[in-house]
Design an enzyme around this catalytic site. Structure first.
Site, short mmCIF file in Angstrom:
data_model
loop_
_atom_site.label_atom_id
_atom_site.label_comp_id
_atom_site.label_asym_id
_atom_site.label_seq_id
_atom_site.Cartn_x
_atom_site.Cartn_y
_atom_site.Cartn_z
N PHE C 117 4.10 -14.45 24.92
CA PHE C 117 2.99 -15.20 25.51
C PHE C 117 1.69 -14.77 24.85
O PHE C 117 1.65 -13.78 24.13
CB PHE C 117 2.94 -14.95 27.02
CG PHE C 117 3.17 -16.19 27.83
CD1 PHE C 117 4.38 -16.85 27.78
CD2 PHE C 117 2.15 -16.72 28.62
CE1 PHE C 117 4.58 -18.00 28.51
CE2 PHE C 117 2.36 -17.87 29.36
CZ PHE C 117 3.57 -18.52 29.31
N GLN C 231 -11.25 -20.55 33.91
CA GLN C 231 -10.43 -20.66 32.70
C GLN C 231 -10.10 -22.11 32.34
O GLN C 231 -9.64 -22.88 33.18
CB GLN C 231 -9.12 -19.91 32.90
CG GLN C 231 -8.19 -19.99 31.69
CD GLN C 231 -7.10 -18.95 31.75
OE1 GLN C 231 -6.13 -19.11 32.48
NE2 GLN C 231 -7.26 -17.88 30.99
N HIS C 233 -7.53 -24.05 30.12
CA HIS C 233 -6.25 -23.84 29.45
C HIS C 233 -6.23 -24.64 28.15
O HIS C 233 -6.67 -25.79 28.13
CB HIS C 233 -5.11 -24.28 30.37
CG HIS C 233 -3.75 -23.84 29.92
ND1 HIS C 233 -3.09 -24.41 28.85
CD2 HIS C 233 -2.92 -22.88 30.39
CE1 HIS C 233 -1.93 -23.81 28.69
NE2 HIS C 233 -1.80 -22.88 29.61
N LEU C 243 -0.70 -29.91 32.92
CA LEU C 243 -0.53 -28.70 32.12
C LEU C 243 0.68 -28.76 31.21
O LEU C 243 1.75 -29.23 31.60
CB LEU C 243 -0.37 -27.52 33.09
CG LEU C 243 -0.03 -26.16 32.47
CD1 LEU C 243 -1.20 -25.64 31.67
CD2 LEU C 243 0.35 -25.17 33.56
N GLU C 246 1.93 -22.58 28.07
CA GLU C 246 1.67 -21.73 26.91
C GLU C 246 2.99 -21.31 26.27
O GLU C 246 3.04 -20.94 25.09
CB GLU C 246 0.90 -20.50 27.39
CG GLU C 246 0.47 -19.56 26.30
CD GLU C 246 -0.58 -18.59 26.80
OE1 GLU C 246 -1.60 -19.05 27.34
OE2 GLU C 246 -0.38 -17.38 26.69
N ARG C 277 -6.57 -17.24 25.85
CA ARG C 277 -6.82 -18.65 26.15
C ARG C 277 -8.25 -19.08 25.89
O ARG C 277 -8.50 -20.19 25.41
CB ARG C 277 -6.45 -18.93 27.60
CG ARG C 277 -4.96 -18.92 27.81
CD ARG C 277 -4.60 -19.16 29.26
NE ARG C 277 -3.14 -19.26 29.38
CZ ARG C 277 -2.50 -19.32 30.53
NH1 ARG C 277 -3.17 -19.28 31.67
NH2 ARG C 277 -1.19 -19.42 30.56
N HIS C 341 -8.25 -24.86 34.52
CA HIS C 341 -6.92 -24.41 34.91
C HIS C 341 -6.91 -23.34 35.98
O HIS C 341 -6.07 -23.35 36.87
CB HIS C 341 -6.22 -23.88 33.65
CG HIS C 341 -4.83 -23.40 33.87
ND1 HIS C 341 -3.85 -24.22 34.40
CD2 HIS C 341 -4.23 -22.20 33.66
CE1 HIS C 341 -2.71 -23.54 34.49
NE2 HIS C 341 -2.92 -22.31 34.07
N ARG C 384 -8.07 -14.64 31.97
CA ARG C 384 -6.74 -14.18 32.37
C ARG C 384 -5.74 -14.42 31.25
O ARG C 384 -5.76 -15.48 30.61
CB ARG C 384 -6.29 -14.93 33.63
CG ARG C 384 -4.88 -14.61 34.04
CD ARG C 384 -4.49 -15.25 35.36
NE ARG C 384 -4.39 -16.70 35.31
CZ ARG C 384 -3.40 -17.38 34.75
NH1 ARG C 384 -2.40 -16.75 34.14
NH2 ARG C 384 -3.39 -18.70 34.76
N GLY C 386 -2.06 -15.39 29.93
CA GLY C 386 -0.96 -16.21 30.42
C GLY C 386 0.11 -15.30 30.99
O GLY C 386 0.33 -14.19 30.49
N ASN C 388 0.12 -13.58 33.58
CA ASN C 388 -0.36 -12.52 34.46
C ASN C 388 -0.65 -13.03 35.86
O ASN C 388 -0.81 -12.24 36.79
CB ASN C 388 -1.64 -11.87 33.89
CG ASN C 388 -1.33 -10.60 33.09
OD1 ASN C 388 -0.18 -10.18 33.02
ND2 ASN C 388 -2.36 -10.02 32.51
#
Lengths: 295, 319, 571
Positions: C117, C231, C233, C243, C246, C277, C341, C384, C386, C388
């Site tokens: 990721f 965030q 994305h 979405l 990722e 991101r 996102h 953040r 991905g 997490n």
């Protein structure tokens, strides 16, 4: 056009009038049939409850026999058609699966390459004869008749295996053909639903509820008869109708016709030769209504 | 493209509270989904139109409803694919469950049935320090059924449930399969025993409606069939359903084809003599009507059945 | 539903964080219930596709590396003590989930398998095909059934109730099906109601993500922290902004511009498509702004991954792209663009989910806890990583649940007057009785979303943020006068949407407030008028408090550093 003819167990057993009527009509449709006498039962979805791969193997064997003869298969039973279509869909989608099945078939000196076409009689009428081919054969348009279609699950679902994507008219094949025979097509929500036959053994009460619900519903919508391309639906809707009526305290009395019988009648054939006297729910009333022209 | 949405509405607060159809006309675009249209109606034409919806991407399972008579997720259904020649799309709440308001149904019964299959992992033995070992194939296989989003579409269109509301139904049975097929679960046999009871896995009528309407390709009926074969393998007490399948297989083995009188006789057998006898009047009438093939009621085997049987044996021997 | 209206612990929200918290509190012996506006399996945790991170030490990974990459990903705004806990407890939590029944992907030895990721050098993301969130959510729901935790299902929370001492005392809400109000008392309340995505238009978030929990906590006196950190994305579908995981890039998909160039080599030569991101989103937006896009998008190319890998590991997005964009992933590249996102900010909590500081270092509401996207520890800081977020929900959901249960053992049952319900009911009645004018809730919401997306998206500046502020002020005024068409009591979604809009406006104002104050560029907050990170002035959190007159008050808290000094971030 020539086909390897797969009549299925029921047209040679509990619904002999279906086999009889097909034998009457096919020569006049320009079809040539070679009956597959060494093919086995498809498993009818029942064998598949126990072992699906076994079922697929039996069907692959049938496909291989037709492939060897260089002929497409014609079925006259929704269930045979559906079970075969699904098996063929699985076999042709996954080469490793096909190879595993062939390994067993080789025992009998057979290999299935995945090229056999399997089509129901109804689809052949639709796709080979078409509107013109059928209308021109009608001697006696059945204009006085109000008929409701009843497909049988296996001729409707899963649509992916039945090729509806490429042949969208298959979804309404019965209505189309029935209308070309000149009669009034009665639409009702039960036309694509289950007749309850597969449930008859395990839960007769629920099975009969389905019979009663669909036949009464069709009647309420004005149908004189129900027309089906599936002999298993016929066994339940015709054979169990009086008992289903008893359960609901209703006298249903709705004749269930096989599609080739309807076709034969419109082509001017005699009811008796089409096996119309071999039903449990009498077809006499409807024949009387149609009058002397067909008598 | 002008589309007419014919929506079945119901408001329990009006009197008399009867369902009725209301039509809304709007201009839709090629890419629009039925959910887009319903939201547009709600935001611009009629705020009171009530439905559940959330993710818009076919993962939350909120917006199941019947579109042109078949259950589907509104967010995954294109208007263009559904509009009739006259540009009409009919939208109704799901079937086989009570309606609360407009397109919102009460799913309490749905969840009760899910609870009935004890839907949690019941491992046998002691919990390992690290993860349970499991094959990649088995876990990949389970993703197919774990993909179920519990939207209720299969339950809405289930023919067996329509006939008898006590049937567990496709969603709960698929959920049960998720545990029976999980190599980490230790309660497989007791689960199969429970599913062998009336209203369980044998009450499915194999109509494939659930396969056809499922928006996630879960194939609930296929899972039910797998439960049946696992039940037979596990030797759960025989039912008319399991005997039917066993006898059917045996008849094909012997003759290559079906033999209806034998199938009935051996399925019901002496345990269900009354069921067998109850079929007699119908059989008699069928006989009188000439519903018997020329060769007689009992069938001969297909030619070459000996070779055919070897294939059968090979299949059954396979690991 | 018929349930006693008094609990030790009451959880708002039944997504991953909420259910994990409820299960932990239940295991700790607390009487616990959940109140949620949708059925648990309808929660937005479903949408997390790609996986969940964990550095499993028994297979050669190091938690310190995961922690460092999280801190680096956050652009050093994360509190490092919280990040250390996240990384240390991750492995144990994955195993707990596996034991509960999550069908994690396996490797050839039958052990848990991983994928790569973004923002991380090692493959440490555990996954279930590409519906990891859904697979986890349904398994936690299974556990909830097993534990027989009562759920107030389809109940809408209107406010948090405090006793005379200012302690949290429960929630007031109503059953959507009947409009029946109730005060559900609890010694501890855990807010786990997810994010606020719908404040922006478009967003990857579900329609239910309306910041309810953040707003009711804010109104009750809790701090909202780092709300400016929103965030975007890198891969969302054009149109509704759905979405695309990722994991597609994790499995090796490329990002291409109109010339077919893998443009990430110019922005992040080492990590390429798997840079963090914020970096990838900015790169894409730059390509688009500078005319190297395709109809406002860039392209995600999966063709070289092969049909089988796509079928096994990216099945859901393959279906999604087929149904929503009419594109076959194996044959064509997909037009994508950055889309709103995730909210890194949220209700300020400590590492056990408490929304108050026992020694008074920052103000809050005793007895109130929060976990998941609603909360801000801060774990994710300015950006953040991905995979997490799922980890955050279960690790800190569990910790909040356990801590709330312990807390409930020590405090007496709060005393609150039942009249609280009456006040809430009146407020709703007043809204319902307002006559409909030409304006509508939907229009106001839409204008808010567009303003936020336009001015608080990937690139921001003073002028734009001020414009958004002005828009929000006028929308606030219109909101105070807008009416609701449906006056019924049964399943009135028209009313629900009006109440949600009130919550969203509160959230939007705090985002704008933080964005105006933070005069630097850090993580997702990129200001074209302050291009660089400014650790001297801004290595700190912004806490916004609600004032009785509706205005806000701001406090700052230093970032907690443990072992990683801020460095320049290069991918």
């Amino acid at each position: 056009m020539k086909f390897a003819f797969f009549p299925g167990c029921v047209s040679k057993g509990g619904c002999p009038e279906l086999y009889q009527s097909v034998m009457e009509v096919y020569p006049q449709l320009g079809l040539e049939l070679e009956e597959m006498t060494t093919a086995s039962c498809t498993g009818a979805g029942v064998l598949q409850e126990k072992d699906r791969k076994l079922g697929d193997m039996l069907n692959a064997r049938t496909f291989a026999l037709a492939e060897q003869a260089g002929l497409p298969i014609m079925t006259i039973c929704s269930t045979c058609q559906g079970v075969m279509s699904q098996a063929n869909h699985r076999l042709t989608a996954d080469p490793s699966y096909l190879a595993a099945v062939n390994e067993i078939l080789n025992e009998e000196g057979l290999t299935y390459r995945g090229t056999t076409q399997i089509r129901h009689f109804v689809w052949i009428l639709l796709e080979e004869l078409g509107e013109q081919g059928i209308r021109q054969r009608v001697r006696r348009p059945l204009t006085e008749l109000r008929a409701a279609p009843f497909y049988g699950c296996y001729l409707q679902r899963p649509s992916e295996a039945l090729g509806f994507q490429d042949q969208p008219d298959r979804a309404k094949s019965l209505e189309l053909i029935m209308s070309w025979l000149g009669l009034e097509v009665v639409d009702f929500p039960g036309k694509t639903r289950c007749c309850g036959f597969p449930l008859l053994t395990i839960n007769e009460k629920n099975s009969l509820r389905m019979v009663a619900s669909h036949t009464l519903d069709a009647k309420r919508n004005g149908a004189d008869i129900l027309v089906t391309p599936c002999p298993l639906c016929h066994l339940n809707l015709d054979g169990m109708q009086s008992r289903a009526g008893g359960q609901q305290q209703a006298d249903i009395d709705l004749p269930i016709w096989h599609l080739p019988q309807l076709l034969g009648l419109a082509m001017g054939m005699e009811p008796k030769r089409l096996g119309l006297t071999r039903h449990l729910v009498s077809t006499q009333g409807v024949l009387d209504k149609l009058g002397s022209a067909v008598a | 493209m002008i589309t007419i949405f014919r929506i079945r509405r119901f408001n329990p607060e009006t009197s008399p509270s009867m369902p009725y159809f209301q039509e809304y006309k709007l201009d839709t675009e090629r890419a629009d989904t039925v959910l887009d249209a319903l939201m547009h109606i709600r935001e611009t034409l009629d705020e009171s139109l009530t439905l559940r919806c959330s993710c818009r991407g076919a993962i939350c399972g909120s917006c199941s409803m019947r579109i042109n008579g078949h259950a589907a997720l509104a967010c995954k259904t294109k208007v263009q694919a559904m509009a009739s020649e006259r540009g009409v799309v009919q939208v109704e709440p799901m079937n086989n469950m009570p309606v609360i308001k407009d397109l919102v149904t009460d799913m309490a019964g749905f969840w009760d049935k899910v609870r009935q299959v004890q839907p949690w992992l019941q491992p046998a033995g002691q919990e390992p320090e690290a993860e349970y070992l499991a094959s990649s194939e088995s876990m990949n296989h389970l993703t197919g059924v774990m993909g179920c989003i519990m939207c209720g579409a299969c339950v809405s269109d289930c023919a067996a449930l329509e006939a008898d509301e006590r049937f567990l139904g496709p969603a709960a049975l698929a959920k049960a399969y998720r545990f029976v097929a999980d190599p980490r679960d230790g309660a497989g046999r007791s689960r199969l025993l429970a599913l062998n009871e009336p209203g369980g896995m044998w009450d499915c009528t194999r109509c494939m409606e659930c396969i056809e309407v499922c928006p996630k390709g879960v194939g609930a009926m296929d899972r039910i069939m797998s439960l049946r074969s696992r039940g037979i393998q596990a030797g759960v007490p025989s039912t008319c359903g399991s005997r039917h399948a066993e006898v059917f297989a045996d008849l094909i083995y012997r003759k290559g084809r079906l033999d209806e009188p034998m199938l009935a006789a051996r399925t019901f057998g002496l345990q269900n003599l009354s069921r067998l006898l109850s079929l007699l009047p119908m059989a008699l009438r069928a006989f009188v009507r000439g519903k018997v093939p020329k060769s007689g009621p009992l069938h001969r085997a297909i030619p070459g059945v000996e070779k055919f049987r070897r294939l059968f044996q090979r299949m059954e021997e396979r690991p | 539903m018929t349930t006693a209206n008094e609990y030790d612990v009451l959880v708002m929200g039944a997504g991953l964080a909420g259910m994990r918290a409820a299960l932990a509190a239940h295991e700790a012996g607390a009487r616990v219930a959940i109140m949620t506006k949708v059925h648990p399996v309808r929660s937005h945790s479903n949408a997390a596709q790609g996986g969940i991170n964990a550095a499993m030490t028994d297979r050669g990974d190091e938690w310190e590396e995961h922690a460092f990459e999280t801190v680096k990903g956050s652009d050093y705004l994360a509190d490092q003590d919280a990040v250390e806990i996240l990384a240390q407890e991750a492995g144990r939590e994955i195993l707990t989930l596996e034991h509960m029944g999550v069908i994690f992907n396996r490797n050839e030895e039958g052990r848990l398998g991983t994928r790569r990721f973004g923002g991380q050098k090692r493959a440490r993301t555990f996954f279930v095909s590409d519906f990891t969130g859904q697979a986890m959510l349904h398994v936690l729901f299974e556990q909830l059934i097993k534990a027989r935790v009562p759920v107030f299902e389809e109940w809408f929370v209107t406010s948090l109730v405090k006793d005379a001492d200012g302690r949290c005392a429960g929630l007031v809400g109503f059953e959507i099906r009947t409009s029946q109000f109730a005060l559900v008392k609890a010694k501890a309340v855990i807010i786990a109601s997810g994010g606020l995505g719908r404040v922006f238009e478009p967003s990857t978030n579900a329609l239910i993500c309306t910041g309810d929990g953040m707003a009711i906590a804010y109104r009750a006196g809790a701090a909202l922290m780092d709300m400016e950190m929103v965030q975007y994305h890198p891969t969302t579908l054009k149109g509704k902004g759905l979405l695309i995981t990722e994991a597609a890039r994790g499995e090796g998909a490329y990002l291409l511009n109109r010339d077919g160039e893998r443009f990430m080599k110019r922005y992040a030569p080492n990590m390429m498509e798997l840079a963090s991101r914020d970096v990838v989103s900015r790169a894409e937006q730059t390509e688009i702004n500078e005319g190297r896009g395709v109809d406002g998008c860039v392209l995600l190319d999966c063709r070289h991954l092969g049909r089988q890998l796509i079928h096994e590991r990216l099945r859901q997005i393959s279906d999604e792209v087929q149904s929503f964009a009419g594109i076959d992933l194996t044959k064509e590249p997909v037009p994508i663009r950055p889309g709103m996102h995730y909210q890194m900010g949220g209700i300020k909590t400590d590492v056990d989910g408490r929304c108050w500081e026992m020694h008074g270092a920052w103000a809050g509401v005793p007895g109130l806890f929060a976990a998941g996207e609603t909360a801000c520890l801060s774990l994710h800081g300015g950006n953040r990583l991905g995979a997490n977020s799922l980890l955050d929900t279960v690790v800190f959901g569990r910790r909040a649940g356990r801590c709330a249960a312990e807390y409930a053992r020590e405090v007496p049952t709060p005393h609150v007057p039942d009249s609280t319900v009456g006040m809430e009911q009146q407020a709703v009645s007043a809204l319902l009785s307002r006559h409909a004018n030409r304006d509508s809730v939907a229009t106001i919401r839409h204008e808010m979303g567009v303003a936020m997306h336009t001015h608080l998206g990937v690139f921001r500046d003073q002028e734009g943020i001020m414009a958004a502020k002005g828009t929000l002020e006028s929308l606030r005024d219109r909101y105070s006068r807008v009416g609701v068409q449906d006056k019924g009591r049964v399943f009135n979604t028209s009313l629900i949407r009006a109440l949600e809009l009130g919550f969203m406006l509160d959230c939007a104002e705090t985002i704008v407030c933080g964005a105006l104050l933070r005069r630097e560029s850090r993580g997702a907050h990129f200001r074209t008028d302050y291009l660089y990170r400014d650790d001297e002035q801004w290595l700190k959190h912004i806490l916004v408090y609600h004032q009785p007159d509706g205005s806000s008050r701001v406090e700052y808290l230093p970032v907690r550093l443990t072992r990683w000094e801020p460095k320049v971030r290069i991918y």
